[in-house]
Each structure stands twice: as C-alpha cells, then as structure tokens.
Motif scaffolding. Structure first.
Motif, PDB file in Angstrom:
ATOM      1  N   LYS A  78       0.824  -1.255   0.090  1.00  9.14           N
ATOM      2  CA  LYS A  78      -0.099  -0.107  -0.032  1.00  9.14           C
ATOM      3  C   LYS A  78       0.995   1.283  -0.123  1.00  9.14           C
ATOM      4  CE  LYS A  78      -3.776   2.402   2.523  1.00  9.14           C
ATOM      5  NZ  LYS A  78      -4.688   2.147   3.814  1.00  9.14           N
ATOM      6  N   ASP A  79       0.535   2.231  -1.151  1.00  6.42           N
ATOM      7  CA  ASP A  79       1.278   3.145  -1.076  1.00  6.42           C
ATOM      8  C   ASP A  79       2.880   3.104  -1.757  1.00  6.42           C
ATOM      9  OD1 ASP A  79      -0.845   4.769  -0.399  1.00  6.42           O
ATOM     10  OD2 ASP A  79      -0.372   4.746   1.806  1.00  6.42           O
ATOM     11  N   ALA A  80       3.367   2.046  -1.854  1.00  2.00           N
ATOM     12  CA  ALA A  80       4.625   1.739  -2.371  1.00  2.00           C
ATOM     13  C   ALA A  80       4.939   2.294  -3.603  1.00  2.00           C
ATOM     14  CB  ALA A  80       5.108   0.443  -2.213  1.00  2.00           C
ATOM     15  N   GLY A  81       5.794   2.995  -3.893  1.00  2.00           N
ATOM     16  CA  GLY A  81       6.358   3.626  -5.387  1.00  2.00           C
ATOM     17  C   GLY A  81       7.160   2.584  -6.174  1.00  2.00           C
ATOM     18  N   TRP A  82       8.168   1.775  -5.415  1.00  2.00           N
ATOM     19  CA  TRP A  82       8.742   0.797  -6.066  1.00  2.00           C
ATOM     20  C   TRP A  82       9.014  -0.319  -5.275  1.00  2.00           C
ATOM     21  CZ3 TRP A  82      11.262   1.010 -10.670  1.00  2.00           C
ATOM     22  CH2 TRP A  82      11.335   2.082 -11.356  1.00  2.00           C
ATOM     23  N   VAL A  83       9.267  -1.512  -5.758  1.00  4.03           N
ATOM     24  CA  VAL A  83       9.713  -2.737  -4.911  1.00  4.03           C
ATOM     25  C   VAL A  83      11.134  -3.252  -5.436  1.00  4.03           C
ATOM     26  CG1 VAL A  83       9.052  -5.215  -4.696  1.00  4.03           C
ATOM     27  CG2 VAL A  83       7.411  -3.366  -4.449  1.00  4.03           C
ATOM     28  N   ILE A  84      11.803  -3.372  -4.584  1.00  3.86           N
ATOM     29  CA  ILE A  84      13.294  -4.044  -4.959  1.00  3.86           C
ATOM     30  C   ILE A  84      13.242  -5.331  -4.365  1.00  3.86           C
ATOM     31  CG2 ILE A  84      15.793  -4.044  -4.734  1.00  3.86           C
ATOM     32  CD1 ILE A  84      15.362  -0.875  -4.027  1.00  3.86           C
ATOM     33  N   THR A  85      13.681  -6.562  -5.063  1.00  2.54           N
ATOM     34  CA  THR A  85      13.852  -7.699  -5.088  1.00  2.54           C
ATOM     35  C   THR A  85      14.903  -8.245  -5.614  1.00  2.54           C
ATOM     36  OG1 THR A  85      12.720  -9.958  -4.742  1.00  2.54           O
ATOM     37  CG2 THR A  85      12.565  -8.428  -6.837  1.00  2.54           C
ATOM     38  N   GLY A  86      15.389  -9.573  -5.315  1.00  2.00           N
ATOM     39  CA  GLY A  86      16.689 -10.053  -5.979  1.00  2.00           C
ATOM     40  C   GLY A  86      17.121 -11.360  -5.192  1.00  2.00           C
ATOM     41  N   GLU A  87      18.088 -12.087  -5.893  1.00  2.00           N
ATOM     42  CA  GLU A  87      18.817 -13.114  -5.291  1.00  2.00           C
ATOM     43  C   GLU A  87      19.940 -13.244  -6.033  1.00  2.00           C
ATOM     44  OE1 GLU A  87      16.288 -16.613  -5.230  1.00  2.00           O
ATOM     45  OE2 GLU A  87      16.114 -16.589  -7.371  1.00  2.00           O
ATOM     46  N   GLY A  88      20.637 -14.270  -5.848  1.00  2.00           N
ATOM     47  CA  GLY A  88      21.829 -14.622  -6.567  1.00  2.00           C
ATOM     48  C   GLY A  88      21.903 -14.255  -8.106  1.00  2.00           C
ATOM     49  N   ALA A  89      21.107 -15.012  -8.522  1.00  2.00           N
ATOM     50  CA  ALA A  89      21.021 -15.028 -10.164  1.00  2.00           C
ATOM     51  C   ALA A  89      19.489 -14.739 -10.534  1.00  2.00           C
ATOM     52  CB  ALA A  89      21.391 -16.133 -10.724  1.00  2.00           C
ATOM     53  N   ILE A  90      19.062 -13.677 -11.517  1.00  2.00           N
ATOM     54  CA  ILE A  90      17.718 -13.667 -12.153  1.00  2.00           C
ATOM     55  C   ILE A  90      17.914 -14.139 -13.503  1.00  2.00           C
ATOM     56  CG2 ILE A  90      15.979 -12.113 -12.669  1.00  2.00           C
ATOM     57  CD1 ILE A  90      16.522 -10.418 -10.058  1.00  2.00           C
ATOM     58  N   ASP A  91      17.279 -15.064 -14.064  1.00  2.00           N
ATOM     59  CA  ASP A  91      17.278 -15.592 -15.283  1.00  2.00           C
ATOM     60  C   ASP A  91      15.779 -16.255 -15.654  1.00  2.00           C
ATOM     61  OD1 ASP A  91      17.057 -17.874 -13.990  1.00  2.00           O
ATOM     62  OD2 ASP A  91      19.318 -18.190 -14.398  1.00  2.00           O
ATOM     63  N   HIS A  92      15.883 -16.908 -16.776  1.00  2.00           N
ATOM     64  CA  HIS A  92      14.559 -17.371 -17.212  1.00  2.00           C
ATOM     65  C   HIS A  92      13.881 -18.460 -16.077  1.00  2.00           C
ATOM     66  CE1 HIS A  92      11.596 -17.056 -20.437  1.00  2.00           C
ATOM     67  NE2 HIS A  92      11.606 -18.498 -20.427  1.00  2.00           N
ATOM     68  N   GLN A  93      14.702 -19.035 -15.519  1.00  2.00           N
ATOM     69  CA  GLN A  93      14.386 -20.010 -14.397  1.00  2.00           C
ATOM     70  C   GLN A  93      13.648 -19.359 -13.200  1.00  2.00           C
ATOM     71  OE1 GLN A  93      17.795 -22.445 -13.495  1.00  2.00           O
ATOM     72  NE2 GLN A  93      17.283 -24.129 -14.875  1.00  2.00           N
ATOM     73  N   THR A  94      13.919 -18.007 -13.025  1.00  2.00           N
ATOM     74  CA  THR A  94      13.431 -17.385 -11.835  1.00  2.00           C
ATOM     75  C   THR A  94      11.786 -17.228 -12.209  1.00  2.00           C
ATOM     76  OG1 THR A  94      14.992 -15.907 -11.782  1.00  2.00           O
ATOM     77  CG2 THR A  94      13.154 -15.032 -11.001  1.00  2.00           C
ATOM     78  N   LEU A  95      11.367 -17.381 -13.375  1.00  2.00           N
ATOM     79  CA  LEU A  95       9.799 -17.282 -13.574  1.00  2.00           C
ATOM     80  C   LEU A  95       9.230 -18.846 -13.434  1.00  2.00           C
ATOM     81  CD1 LEU A  95      10.002 -15.416 -16.957  1.00  2.00           C
ATOM     82  CD2 LEU A  95       9.563 -14.794 -14.561  1.00  2.00           C
ATOM     83  N   GLU A  96       9.779 -19.587 -12.842  1.00  2.00           N
ATOM     84  CA  GLU A  96       9.681 -21.165 -12.601  1.00  2.00           C
ATOM     85  C   GLU A  96       8.825 -21.013 -11.187  1.00  2.00           C
ATOM     86  OE1 GLU A  96      12.134 -24.415 -13.623  1.00  2.00           O
ATOM     87  OE2 GLU A  96      12.260 -23.488 -15.914  1.00  2.00           O
ATOM     88  N   GLY A  97       8.885 -19.884 -10.479  1.00  2.00           N
ATOM     89  CA  GLY A  97       8.477 -19.996  -9.113  1.00  2.00           C
ATOM     90  C   GLY A  97       9.493 -19.421  -7.947  1.00  2.00           C
ATOM     91  N   LYS A  98      10.394 -18.730  -8.447  1.00  2.00           N
ATOM     92  CA  LYS A  98      11.491 -18.593  -7.459  1.00  2.00           C
ATOM     93  C   LYS A  98      11.142 -17.243  -6.785  1.00  2.00           C
ATOM     94  CE  LYS A  98      14.693 -21.536  -8.430  1.00  2.00           C
ATOM     95  NZ  LYS A  98      15.027 -22.542  -7.226  1.00  2.00           N
ATOM     96  N   ALA A  99      11.637 -16.661  -5.536  1.00  2.00           N
ATOM     97  CA  ALA A  99      11.306 -15.789  -4.855  1.00  2.00           C
ATOM     98  C   ALA A  99      11.039 -14.356  -5.460  1.00  2.00           C
ATOM     99  CB  ALA A  99      12.248 -15.582  -3.709  1.00  2.00           C
ATOM    100  N   PRO A 100      12.129 -13.918  -6.303  1.00  2.00           N
ATOM    101  CA  PRO A 100      11.888 -12.679  -6.914  1.00  2.00           C
ATOM    102  C   PRO A 100      10.818 -12.700  -7.743  1.00  2.00           C
ATOM    103  CG  PRO A 100      14.182 -13.471  -7.118  1.00  2.00           C
ATOM    104  CD  PRO A 100      13.524 -14.478  -6.593  1.00  2.00           C
ATOM    105  N   TYR A 101      10.315 -13.821  -8.530  1.00  2.00           N
ATOM    106  CA  TYR A 101       9.188 -13.817  -9.428  1.00  2.00           C
ATOM    107  C   TYR A 101       7.888 -13.483  -8.578  1.00  2.00           C
ATOM    108  CZ  TYR A 101       5.424 -15.782 -12.219  1.00  2.00           C
ATOM    109  OH  TYR A 101       4.186 -16.259 -12.914  1.00  2.00           O
ATOM    110  N   GLY A 102       7.883 -14.195  -7.365  1.00  2.00           N
ATOM    111  CA  GLY A 102       6.594 -14.182  -6.525  1.00  2.00           C
ATOM    112  C   GLY A 102       6.600 -12.837  -6.154  1.00  2.00           C
ATOM    113  N   VAL A 103       7.516 -12.182  -5.603  1.00  2.00           N
ATOM    114  CA  VAL A 103       7.477 -10.699  -5.147  1.00  2.00           C
ATOM    115  C   VAL A 103       7.118  -9.842  -6.426  1.00  2.00           C
ATOM    116  CG1 VAL A 103       8.902  -8.710  -4.361  1.00  2.00           C
ATOM    117  CG2 VAL A 103       9.205 -10.864  -3.385  1.00  2.00           C
TER     118      VAL A 103
END
Length: 380
Positions: free
Chosen positions: A283-308
């Motif tokens: 609520k009222d957030a202007g940006w969200v910052i997320t991440g982990e060791g690697a972000i790649d196509h496998q991230t979209l298979e359910g990894k934390a940054p994708y969920g966020v």
C-alpha cells in the motif's frame, strides 16, 4: 515515495535479511529520503524458517537431534504458542551446510534429525507444522524422517533396513501401523522452492544428487532406491508419489510426507508472502526491490523474486531486480515482471571474489538506485 525491499538470500553469500539491509544502506548513502521498508523473503529454501520465525514472532526452541550422518547436534525450531505452530527448517538438522564438503555422502545422509525435530514439536503440542525443506544434504526420499516417526522399512525377510537410503533398493514392505498418530491431527504444510518430480532426468537423484556429492554410480543407485520406494509406497498408501508436484524437493522428502502424513506441499514464496502479510506493505509503495544470486528465465518457474514481482505487478508497482547475475540479452518474459534488472557486479568477477564483495556491491547498487529515484523526485 515508499520503497519496499524484499530480496531472497544470495546463496553462499548473504542471508536475505542482510541483503535487504545492504540495499537499504546503499539507498540511504545515496541520499534517498523516502521510506525504505525491509521485508526479506524466503521461498522454502535454506533460511526461510528463520525469516518466518522473525515475521511471526516465534520463540526458538532447542532440541538435540542427529545431523545428516547421525552425529548428535543441537538444532532448533520456531514455536508460536498462541496457535501451537511449529516452524521447522530441514537444513537446521539435515542440511548440507552442516557437513564439510569432504563428508558429503548421499548414500548415508538421512533426514532422521529432521524427523526428531518434528517429534519434538509434536511433544510440545503442535497443531500446525510449517516445514521449510531447502538446503538438504539428503536423497533419502524422507525415509530417515519417517523412520523417526514410527514408519518401518522392511526387506524381503521382513527385517528393518539397516542403512538408509543405500538399502532402499532392497525395500519390499513398509509397516506404518506404529507411525505417530498425532500427525493425523496436525496441519502439515511444506514450503517448496522447486517443482521437480521424484524420478527421472529432472528428479531428486539426477538433478540434486551430484550437488550433494553423488557420482554417476551413486546417482543410479539412489534412483533405483527411490523407484523401489515409489512402488512400495503406492502399494501401501495408494499414492503414486512420482506424480506429485514438488515430490523431488529435498531429495524426495516432500513426496513421502504427502503420502504418509497427508502433508500439503505449496509454492514456497506465494505461501511466505501470504503468511507474512507482504501484500499490506505494498500500500502506497512507489517501487519494490527484490533479487537473489541470479535472475534468469528459471526465476519465472516460481523463485522468490518472481513471486514478489508478480504480487507487485497486481498493484501496478514497478519492480527492480538485483542479482549477482542477470541475462546479458533482453528477456521479454522477464521484462513483464521486472522494470529494471541490475547486476550488482560492475564487471565479471571470479565467483569467490564476487561472493566476498556481495555486501559491498549491494550497497553500491543501492546508491545507484537512489540516484535514479532521486532524479524522478527532483531531489538534488
């Protein structure tokens, strides 16, 4: 403008809370004046239990259990008295981080200690168990855990198997009549960060066995043992554990917990975000910052940054993804969820050096983000 900082751990480098703190420090060093709210996240991987304990206000309870190789250690679980909820991190008792690399031995390593943690939670009166299963040293199909909770694995002479999981190839029967009855009255939720099935080229032995020290011959033996476990489990419970999504997680522990204890396996990051009230922070957030060791196509298979990122996008909030490694070429699928992907390393580095500099480079990245956000807000 509020920024919500919600990273996962950077594996082998920094836990999620320290990653969030480093990014926030960089934002402040860069002169960012808006609110910076840290909400480190876990997707079922190693460290998720500690984050849940913090977010849910759990008391930490110590217990003496076996490590993956049977040695006595002190481990712990989270305890929320008001709801009689136990938060159990498999890696605390049966994790790869408890072993020296020269000790990796997936034909001998078991989840017995984790079963002992579950028993300790039941002794305390647990009505709910949250089971985070990342980071295991085991490919035992959960047999060590089940044995501690009263399930007996038998050979053709109806004698108990002596060495798990190596002896699973000799499995001919499973006696569950003395399994702990308290589990029948317990809500048992397993947080998973991989969707692999138990067997095959993408299964527990083939994919994760080598990470835990298995050579080609050992992978074949582990696969044979898990196949036999599948056959006998189906005969005893009526459940084909290989057909269950998440059945290959943590060396197969999710598979047998689902079959024998009516446990429910869930997408770890979605459950974590829901249970810890992440949505309200947006609520009222202007940006969200997320991440982990690697972000790649496998991230979209359910990894934390994708969920966020997926949750942030429901509210139209732009997302910054930071990682040690991001795709060199533009990825259209990733661009649907991440407005800005930032590698924290300014130039290619040897892995050991990149790990050593993670905190420093996260702070540098935070300063870079602050400069961009300040320019949007006309802050000098």
């Amino acid at each position: 403008m509020k920024v919500v900082i919600a990273p996962n751990a950077f594996k082998n480098s920094l836990p999620a809370d320290e990653v969030a703190a480093a990014i926030r420090q960089g934002l402040l060093q860069g002169g960012y004046k808006g609110d910076c709210v840290c909400h480190p996240v876990g997707d079922g991987g190693d460290g998720t239990g500690a984050l849940l304990n913090h977010c849910l206000g759990a008391e930490v309870i110590a217990a003496t259990v076996a490590d993956p190789l049977g040695r006595s250690i002190t481990a712990s679980f989270g305890w929320i008295a008001a709801t009689k909820t136990a938060v159990i991190e498999l890696a605390d008792a049966s994790g790869l981080r408890l072993l020296d690399p020269k000790e990796y031995d997936p034909l001998r390593a078991t989840t017995a200690g984790c079963g002992q943690l579950i028993k300790a939670a039941l002794d305390r009166g647990a009505a709910e168990i949250l089971f985070c299963i990342g980071g295991s040293a085991t490919v035992d199909g959960g047999s060590g855990l089940l044995k501690e909770l009263g399930v007996v694995f038998l050979n053709e002479k109806k004698e108990p198997l002596q060495q798990l999981p190596a002896d699973l190839v000799s499995l001919r029967g499973i006696d569950r009549q003395h399994s702990d009855p308290r589990l029948n009255a317990t809500t048992f939720t397993i947080l998973c960060d991989v969707k692999n099935h138990l067997l095959g080229a993408k299964g527990a032995a083939a994919v994760f066995g080598p990470q835990k020290g298995a050579g080609p011959d050992e992978v074949r033996l582990l696969e044979s043992g898990l196949k036999q476990l599948r056959r006998i489990t189906e005969r005893v419970t009526g459940t084909d554990i290989n057909q269950l999504t998440y059945s290959g997680a943590a060396g197969g522990v999710a598979a047998t917990c689902m079959a024998f204890f009516n446990a429910k396996a869930v997408n770890g990051i979605d459950y974590f975000l829901s249970r810890t009230g992440f949505e309200a922070l947006l609520k009222d957030a202007g940006w969200v910052i997320t991440g982990e060791g690697a972000i790649d196509h496998q991230t979209l298979e359910g990894k934390a940054p994708y969920g966020v990122a997926r949750m942030a996008k429901r509210y139209g909030i732009p997302v910054i993804g930071v990682a040690g490694k991001v795709p060199e070429e533009e990825d259209t699928a990733l661009n649907e969820y991440f407005d800005w992907l930032l590698p924290i390393n300014e130039q290619p580095l040897p892995l050991e050096e990149a790990i050593r500099l993670t905190r420093t480079n996260l702070e540098k990245t935070g300063r870079k983000i602050a400069s961009t956000l300040n320019s949007q807000l006309d802050i000098p």
